[in-house]
Write an enzyme that holds these catalytic residues in place. Structure first.
Site, PDB file in Angstrom:
ATOM      1  N   ASN A   1      26.403  28.978  27.207  1.00  0.00           N
ATOM      2  CA  ASN A   1      25.134  28.429  27.687  1.00  0.00           C
ATOM      3  C   ASN A   1      25.391  27.404  28.787  1.00  0.00           C
ATOM      4  O   ASN A   1      26.321  26.601  28.700  1.00  0.00           O
ATOM      5  CB  ASN A   1      24.427  27.744  26.489  1.00  0.00           C
ATOM      6  CG  ASN A   1      22.996  27.379  26.774  1.00  0.00           C
ATOM      7  OD1 ASN A   1      22.195  28.232  27.161  1.00  0.00           O
ATOM      8  ND2 ASN A   1      22.653  26.109  26.586  1.00  0.00           N
TER       9      ASN A   1
ATOM     10  N   GLU B   1      27.811  24.281  28.689  1.00  0.00           N
ATOM     11  CA  GLU B   1      28.143  23.525  29.909  1.00  0.00           C
ATOM     12  C   GLU B   1      29.640  23.343  30.135  1.00  0.00           C
ATOM     13  O   GLU B   1      30.130  22.262  30.461  1.00  0.00           O
ATOM     14  CB  GLU B   1      27.422  22.161  29.884  1.00  0.00           C
ATOM     15  CG  GLU B   1      25.908  22.309  29.716  1.00  0.00           C
ATOM     16  CD  GLU B   1      25.147  20.991  29.646  1.00  0.00           C
ATOM     17  OE1 GLU B   1      25.765  19.920  29.734  1.00  0.00           O
ATOM     18  OE2 GLU B   1      23.905  21.034  29.488  1.00  0.00           O
TER      19      GLU B   1
HETATM   20  C1  XIL Z   1      19.157  16.915  25.050  1.00  0.00           C
HETATM   21  C2  XIL Z   1      18.158  16.486  23.975  1.00  0.00           C
HETATM   22  O1  XIL Z   1      16.922  17.157  24.162  1.00  0.00           O
HETATM   23  C3  XIL Z   1      17.970  14.975  24.058  1.00  0.00           C
HETATM   24  O2  XIL Z   1      17.108  14.558  23.001  1.00  0.00           O
HETATM   25  C4  XIL Z   1      19.318  14.279  23.951  1.00  0.00           C
HETATM   26  O3  XIL Z   1      19.124  12.900  24.134  1.00  0.00           O
HETATM   27  C5  XIL Z   1      20.275  14.803  25.027  1.00  0.00           C
HETATM   28  O4  XIL Z   1      20.413  16.231  24.901  1.00  0.00           O
HETATM   29  N1  XIL Z   1      20.962  20.615  27.994  1.00  0.00           N
HETATM   30  C6  XIL Z   1      21.323  20.874  26.715  1.00  0.00           C
HETATM   31  C7  XIL Z   1      20.701  20.146  25.590  1.00  0.00           C
HETATM   32  O5  XIL Z   1      22.089  21.831  26.448  1.00  0.00           O
HETATM   33  O6  XIL Z   1      21.570  20.013  24.465  1.00  0.00           O
HETATM   34  C8  XIL Z   1      20.192  18.787  26.030  1.00  0.00           C
HETATM   35  O7  XIL Z   1      19.410  18.282  24.956  1.00  0.00           O
HETATM   36  C9  XIL Z   1      19.349  18.915  27.294  1.00  0.00           C
HETATM   37  C10 XIL Z   1      20.167  19.496  28.408  1.00  0.00           C
END
Ligand code: XIL
Length: 357
Positions: free
Chosen positions: A198, A157
């Site tokens: 990603n 991100e």
């Molecule tokens: C999320 C997890 O699934 C949650 O448990 C945590 O609270 C926040 O992060 N995009 C991503 C992931 O790249 O790392 C995120 O994962 C969801 C969105």
């Protein structure tokens, strides 16, 4: 020539066995079996504690997937909670599970603006000191799993919702070249690992996916060791807004343009959320979204992985993050029973094999 004949014979036997096996009233093939036959990864983000403590969870994972992703364990706030300490307990446990079940492990994510350690956020470091911290962190984490974690999300991100480079903490500490440095350090730490950028809302053709395309093109032009792009695929049933309910033609166009750069593409975090209750109509439309994405991945050369962000509605980030306690975004329900979405994914994988035979 002999090897070629033997290989061809083996291929014919394996595909025909799939066809015959699938035709009989025997148990249908699992997603893992079908993905193996299609030559792609199929996986899920999982949590080490659940693997250890919930048999239904662990058994479903090893039966249905050939890859697992660290949902939480390899994020920096976990792996380096203080300047001088590293915590690998969860990752070690997940790697043990993956290797015991002949699965690949995908490390998510070395750099991210969330789960960013407080000591680094609140510290007062020069560019040179920050680069040294970044190199030491990557050397330690990636180096520990050299040759065992096959794929890393190096940067997650890094582009914001407007399509500009996100003002992340690493960008503030080091500058615009933090992404390049991270990929170079990761490659030095494990030259055989596949290194990915990603992001979310970059699945179809839009301003943000254009920015990701430009970013990775520039990295490649500078000989930065990047191997692929991960498309998170967090989408929503039937939402008219862009990138909420997938446009398969634009997804295909985006995957193909990334493939033309020589990059791999992986669907890295798929879930299909919805508003309100998971009615039969919602579950049907959700299944359609899953089918379309799997079909496009199978039909595009560059796409080699379909990974879900969890697999049972019992353990998903969606209800809490999007505030819908009734959300049912994944392939299995809260009792580990397959939903229409699972059946559509299974059928799409089977259809691809039948089409080849
Ligand atoms: C999320 C997890 O699934 C949650 O448990 C945590 O609270 C926040 O992060 N995009 C991503 C992931 O790249 O790392 C995120 O994962 C969801 C969105």
């Amino acid at each position: 020539m002999r090897q070629l004949i033997l290989f061809g014979l083996g291929l014919v036997l394996s595909v025909s066995s799939i066809f015959v096996y699938a035709q009989s009233d025997a148990e249908p093939l699992t997603l893992r079996e079908l993905a193996d036959e299609n030559g792609i990864f199929i996986g899920a983000a999982v949590q080490s504690g659940l693997l250890e403590n919930e048999p239904d969870y662990a058994n479903t994972v090893s039966r249905e997937f050939n890859l697992i992703t660290t949902e939480w364990e390899t994020k920096m706030c976990v792996t380096q909670p203080t300047p001088d300490t590293f915590d690998f307990e969860g990752t070690d446990a997940m790697l043990e599970f993956a290797e015991a079940n002949d699965m690949a492990l995908r490390g998510h994510t070395l750099l991210w603006h969330q789960c960013f350690p407080e000591w680094l956020e609140n510290g007062d470091y020069s560019r040179e000191e920050a680069i040294e911290i970044l190199k030491n962190y990557i050397d330690t984490v990636v180096g520990r799993y050299k040759g065992r974690i096959a794929i890393w999300d190096v940067v997650n991100e890094g582009v914001d919702d407007s399509g500009r480079m996100r003002q992340t903490q690493w960008k503030s500490l080091i500058g615009d070249d933090y992404i390049e440095l991270a990929f170079r350090f990761a490659h030095e730490a494990d030259p055989d690992a596949m290194l990915f950028y990603n992001d979310y809302s970059t699945e179809t053709m839009n301003r943000k996916s254009d920015s990701v395309y430009e970013l990775v093109s520039a990295l490649l032009e500078n000989d930065v060791p990047i191997d692929g792009v991960g498309l998170q695929m967090h989408i929503m049933v039937g939402d008219a807004r862009p990138n909420r309910s997938i446009d398969p033609d634009e997804l295909r166009e985006n995957i193909e343009r990334l493939g033309e750069l020589g990059l791999q593409v992986q669907i890295t975090e798929m879930d299909v959320r919805h508003s309100g209750l998971p009615t039969a109509s919602i579950l049907e439309r959700q299944a359609e979204d899953y089918r379309q994405v799997v079909e496009v991945c199978l039909q595009t050369e560059a796409c080699n992985a379909i990974i879900f962000w969890g697999f049972t509605d019992l353990h998903s980030w969606i209800p809490e993050f999007f505030g819908n306690a009734d959300a049912a975004p994944l392939l299995f329900d809260r009792n580990y029973q397959p939903k229409p979405a699972y059946e559509e994914v299974q059928q799409a994988l089977q259809n691809a094999l039948t089409a080849e035979s």
